[in-house]
Structure formats: C-alpha cells, structure tokens
Design an enzyme around this catalytic site. Structure first.
Site, mmCIF file in Angstrom:
data_model
loop_
_atom_site.group_PDB
_atom_site.id
_atom_site.type_symbol
_atom_site.label_atom_id
_atom_site.label_comp_id
_atom_site.label_asym_id
_atom_site.label_seq_id
_atom_site.Cartn_x
_atom_site.Cartn_y
_atom_site.Cartn_z
ATOM 1 N N ASP A 298 -5.384 -6.294 6.100
ATOM 2 C CA ASP A 298 -6.563 -5.549 5.658
ATOM 3 C C ASP A 298 -7.708 -6.533 5.389
ATOM 4 O O ASP A 298 -8.842 -6.369 5.853
ATOM 5 C CB ASP A 298 -6.182 -4.787 4.372
ATOM 6 C CG ASP A 298 -7.242 -3.796 3.945
ATOM 7 O OD1 ASP A 298 -8.222 -3.613 4.698
ATOM 8 O OD2 ASP A 298 -7.108 -3.213 2.859
ATOM 9 N N ASP B 237 -3.485 -18.051 2.878
ATOM 10 C CA ASP B 237 -4.682 -18.729 2.340
ATOM 11 C C ASP B 237 -5.241 -19.699 3.385
ATOM 12 O O ASP B 237 -6.460 -19.791 3.587
ATOM 13 C CB ASP B 237 -4.374 -19.439 1.013
ATOM 14 C CG ASP B 237 -2.991 -20.072 0.982
ATOM 15 O OD1 ASP B 237 -2.164 -19.756 1.865
ATOM 16 O OD2 ASP B 237 -2.720 -20.884 0.086
ATOM 17 N N LYS C 45 3.137 -15.425 3.194
ATOM 18 C CA LYS C 45 3.013 -16.242 1.979
ATOM 19 C C LYS C 45 4.441 -16.610 1.577
ATOM 20 O O LYS C 45 4.920 -16.287 0.478
ATOM 21 C CB LYS C 45 2.280 -15.416 0.895
ATOM 22 C CG LYS C 45 1.891 -16.187 -0.352
ATOM 23 C CD LYS C 45 0.773 -17.187 -0.140
ATOM 24 C CE LYS C 45 0.502 -17.971 -1.409
ATOM 25 N NZ LYS C 45 -0.367 -19.139 -1.179
ATOM 26 N N ASP D 107 -11.025 -7.880 8.229
ATOM 27 C CA ASP D 107 -12.450 -7.772 7.902
ATOM 28 C C ASP D 107 -13.144 -9.125 8.038
ATOM 29 O O ASP D 107 -14.280 -9.212 8.505
ATOM 30 C CB ASP D 107 -12.643 -7.233 6.474
ATOM 31 C CG ASP D 107 -12.747 -5.716 6.462
ATOM 32 O OD1 ASP D 107 -12.401 -5.088 7.487
ATOM 33 O OD2 ASP D 107 -13.180 -5.158 5.444
ATOM 34 N N TYR E 116 0.822 -1.215 0.000
ATOM 35 C CA TYR E 116 0.000 0.000 0.000
ATOM 36 C C TYR E 116 0.857 1.267 0.000
ATOM 37 O O TYR E 116 0.367 2.353 -0.286
ATOM 38 C CB TYR E 116 -0.934 0.026 1.218
ATOM 39 C CG TYR E 116 -2.037 -1.003 1.174
ATOM 40 C CD1 TYR E 116 -2.210 -1.850 0.078
ATOM 41 C CD2 TYR E 116 -2.937 -1.137 2.227
ATOM 42 C CE1 TYR E 116 -3.207 -2.808 0.058
ATOM 43 C CE2 TYR E 116 -3.947 -2.085 2.209
ATOM 44 C CZ TYR E 116 -4.072 -2.917 1.128
ATOM 45 O OH TYR E 116 -5.071 -3.863 1.102
#
Ligand code: NAD
Length: 358
Positions: free
Chosen positions: A249, A225, A193, A253, A143
């Site tokens: 992020d 994942d 990852k 959620d 980001y």
C-alpha cells in the site's frame, strides 16, 4: 473474438475517464476485429443515491458473468459521513475485491519517455529510466486480521490489529510475481521485514522455495525500509517488486509519485478464476469532476493492462500504450501535467488524440 466487459463508471470524474476509455476500446475493436460488449454496473456513491447501498445486490454476479471489469473511481464528499457500511462507497471496493477473489494488485510504475522532466528525482536518476511492476498482496495481512480494542489494568485502553499470512496466500502471490517477471525483465525483488516479523520470515522462506522453481528469474530479498530508500535512490534497479498488503500500500504510492502525475497510472487486480478488475490508481477527484479537466490516460492505460493480462492481446495493448506515448511526445497534456499552454487539452480532446494515434 468477443469479450464481455463490466463498466463501473462510478462517481466524480469516473464516468468521464471511463467514457474516453470506451472510445479507445471501440477503436481497438474496429482495428483488430474484436467485439467488446459492455455491461454497465452501478457501484459507489451513485448506487447509494439510486438504490440505497454502495454495493447493490447482484454486483458480484454481474461482474463474474463478464471477462473483465473496468472501474473509474468511486466516492466523494457527499457520501463521506455515513457510519453505515452499506452507505459508504469504500465498502463497495473492498467487497468487490473480496467477492472476485482479487488477491494480486499490479501497479506498473513507468516513467514515460516524454515525461522525464516530471520526475521529481534527480535528472541523472530519471534518465536511467523507471519501469517497475509493484505486485501487492491484496486480501490478507494486517488489513484483514482481527481488530480489537480493550481496557488494560494499568495502561488504559489498548488496540491491536492481527497480521497473519498463510503459506497458500504467500505462494500464490509469489508465483504471480515470478510469472510476471518472466514476461518482463526477469527479476523479482521480494520486500519484507524478516529481521523483525514472523510473517515476513515465513514469506521469505516460501519466496526462496519458489525462486528455485524459476532459475531463469533473478531473485533478491529487500527489507521494506531499504526498499523505500532504494525507490528514490535508484528505481531503475527494480523490475518486479512483490510484497504483502500494507508494505505494498505504502510502497506503491511512493513508486507512483516518482513517475509524475497521478492521472497517468493504471492498475490491475487479479485472482485465479474471476475476471480481473482494472482501474486508474487515482480517486474520483471531486474537485474537478464534470469540468472536462480529468486526465483519462490512467484509465486508458488500465484498458491496455486489461487487453494484455485478461485477454492476452499483447499487440493491441502495445498499440494503446504507443498511442499514449505518441500523444505525450507531441506535448499534449491535461491540466494535472506540466506543459506549454497551447498544448493544454481537456478530457475529451485527450481521448480523441489517443484514438487518432491508434
Ligand atoms: P483523488 O485521487 O481523487 O484526487 C487527488 C488529487 O489528484 C485531486 O486534486 C484531483 O483533482 C487530482 N486528480 C486525481 N485524478 C486525476 C485525474 N485523472 N486527472 C487530473 N487530476 C486528477 O484522491 P482524493 O482526493 O484523496 O479522493 C477523492 C475521492 O476519491 C474520495 O472519496 C476517495 O475515497 C475516493 N477514492 C476512490 C478510489 C477508487 O475508487 N479506487 C481511490 C482513491 C480515492
């Protein structure tokens, strides 16, 4: 003790929910003999209307002169269309995080006992309980990396976003996670990852190094994942989950959703020296603004986080959380939550009930 708190009421339901949170703080102050001094700070859409930019000059300085910042929410359709960054409410959010050096975002996902029925997971899964803390790196990664768009010779236009993490950035967020785990369930799950990304391989190396410094905290690596899957399969296995910005992020959620209403979840953003920033995870909810419908609990629980993490007032924080649980246990709810019609209350009444329990 005296504490200075910057209040960013913001837009939409922001002023309504912050108003109830202030009433709760005033009760805490009276009950425990503290003084909370409030400084109102203009930020977001209301600041665009008042002074022409969402992040007025001096905002960071005013906040830095306080011991903590409480934010309602900023933004709304009225200010959604400007292409000028200073006229966009989100610019203010990114700027304040950057200026205060808030690199760690803490989001507890707790299934409150009275709300087990609101959990979208299977009953036997919900009954095991959910009490995890998502620790998301907030100022690095993709980001904040270099963004580019350019023409290629044979594949048309191409875009790229660079993802970079330094040892320093990983180590400081990692330490936060281990320290937090010591205060909670003594387990850290580090999400990466590493089977694909070089940034994740560095992340994992540093986390392993840190794990040796905290032998009293159990440690595990989880691929992102798999983590997304485990959060819906059995979230009770997690205590502190630490991860980089973009994974955090998305996963935070997901973790929020499994605990029920968006109106219930608080968050904290903290750095090393500047005051921490505490805010509900929801936005300004323009669809219900000004109608006494907003749930103030996420903001009130953000106050509990402020008491706990910025002021080290654990007993006061526990009291606020217990008051919220007691009100919910009696069936009182706002319109965003399920419940009996005769126990439906508005923003102000919900705030009052929590103050009474305190
Ligand atoms: P939102 O969280 O504001 O609303 C999503 C839905 O949840 C709406 O139906 C809303 O009514 C409901 N809701 C949210 N909070 C609630 C509460 N406390 N009580 C009851 N219901 C609640 O998200 P959105 O609609 O995507 O965004 C609206 C505006 O908020 C946008 O301008 C967005 O940019 C901004 N926003 C700000 C922040 C922030 O200030 N940190 C965060 C997210 C979104």
């Amino acid at each position: 003790m005296e504490y200075k708190i910057a209040l960013i009421r913001g837009d939409g339901i922001g002023p309504e929910v912050v108003g109830e949170a202030v009433k709760v703080m005033d009760v805490v102050a009276a009950k425990y003999g503290h003084t909370f001094r409030y400084t109102d700070v203009l930020m977001g859409g209301c600041a665009i209307d008042a002074v022409g930019k969402s992040y007025p000059d001096g905002t960071a300085e005013t906040c830095k002169a306080c011991d903590a910042v409480l934010l309602g929410a900023v933004g709304g359709p009225k200010w959604g269309h400007s292409t000028q960054p200073e006229k966009r409410p989100e610019t203010a959010l990114l700027s304040i995080r950057k200026d205060l050096g808030l690199y760690a975002n803490l989001r507890p996902a707790t299934l409150r006992p009275a709300l087990a029925d609101a959990c979208p997971l299977r009953r036997e899964t919900a009954e095991k309980g959910i009490d995890l803390m998502m620790v998301r790196e907030l100022t690095g990664g993709v980001y904040f990396g270099k963004r580019e768009r350019y023409m290629t010779e044979d594949r048309g236009e191409e875009a790229s976003d660079r993802m970079a993490y330094s040892e320093l950035e990983i180590e400081r967020i990692g330490r936060r996670a281990f320290e937090l785990a010591r205060l909670r369930g003594k387990k850290v799950s580090s999400v990466d990852k590493a089977n694909v990304l070089e940034t994740s391989r560095l992340w994992r190396e540093i986390m392993h190094r840190l794990a040796k410094e905290y032998p009293d905290v159990a440690y595990e690596d989880v691929l992102v994942d798999n983590c997304a899957m485990q959060l819906v399969r059995d979230p009770s296995q997690f205590d502190v989950v630490v991860t980089e910005n973009m994974f955090g992020d998305i996963l935070s959620d997901e973790a929020s959703m499994i605990t029920g209403s968006i109106g219930l979840l608080p968050s904290a953003s903290i750095g090393d020296t500047a005051p921490g920033l505490y805010e509900p995870i929801h936005g300004s909810a323009p669809d219900i603004a000004g109608q006494d419908k907003a749930n103030p609990i996420a903001t009130i629980l953000s106050v509990a986080m402020m008491l706990r993490y910025s002021f080290q007032l654990a007993a006061e924080a526990d009291a606020v959380e217990r008051a919220v649980d007691a009100v919910l246990a009696e069936g009182w709810h706002t319109a965003d939550m399920a419940g009996d019609a005769d126990k439906l209350v508005g923003t102000v009444q919900m705030g009052r009930l929590i103050c009474e329990k305190l």
